[in-house]
Write an enzyme that holds these catalytic residues in place. Structure first.
Site: not given
Length: 154
Positions: A50, A64-67
């Site tokens: 991501r 705000l890392p997201h996967a």
């Protein structure tokens, strides 16, 4: 939706420092494993993938890392407070110290976006960020993160 539905108390951690952004993503994966039983290496690979699309450092010391991950039933989150901010390739080029990662089911469309918007709104509040930065106790951090939403909803 509120943050207490995304985040459990055991998914909040304070880390003194990380040697790199990649190391921090590994810390997030380890935290996702310990809090939710999510496969840490799968989580880390998804976060790195991501990040390759564009950094998730949104500015003002927040990332705000997201996967999306296979096998998840619902969106869950992890939160890390860094005692020593690190470079995260943020849009404002400032180092980050507040990191809220979201892990969503592969087919979560609107639910994932609503969770991301909720966390983003919460961490855009300068007062909430100041409170988070002033505390190094995971239980207090959890309370600050989850209380803010209830107070706004009232």
């Amino acid at each position: 939706m509120d943050i207490s539905k995304l985040l459990k108390p055991g998914a909040v951690k304070v880390i003194s420092s990380a040697s790199s952004k990649k190391r921090l993503l590994h810390d997030l994966g380890d935290l996702a494993f310990s809090a939710y039983g999510i496969n840490a290496s799968t989580a880390v690979e998804a976060l790195i993938e991501r990040e390759s699309l564009g950094p998730t450092g949104v500015g003002h010391g927040v990332a705000l890392p997201h996967a999306r991950l296979p096998g998840l039933d619902t969106v869950v989150g992890t939160f890390i407070l860094m005692e020593k901010p690190i470079d995260f390739d943020s849009i404002d080029r400032q180092p980050v110290d507040l990191i809220f990662a979201l892990f969503a089911p592969e087919d979560a469309g609107v639910e994932h976006l609503k969770a991301l918007a909720l966390v983003s709104r919460t961490l855009r509040d300068p007062a909430a960020c100041a409170k988070l930065r002033a505390n190094a106790d995971p239980a207090t951090l959890y309370t600050i993160l989850t209380e803010g939403q209830s107070a706004q909803a009232a």
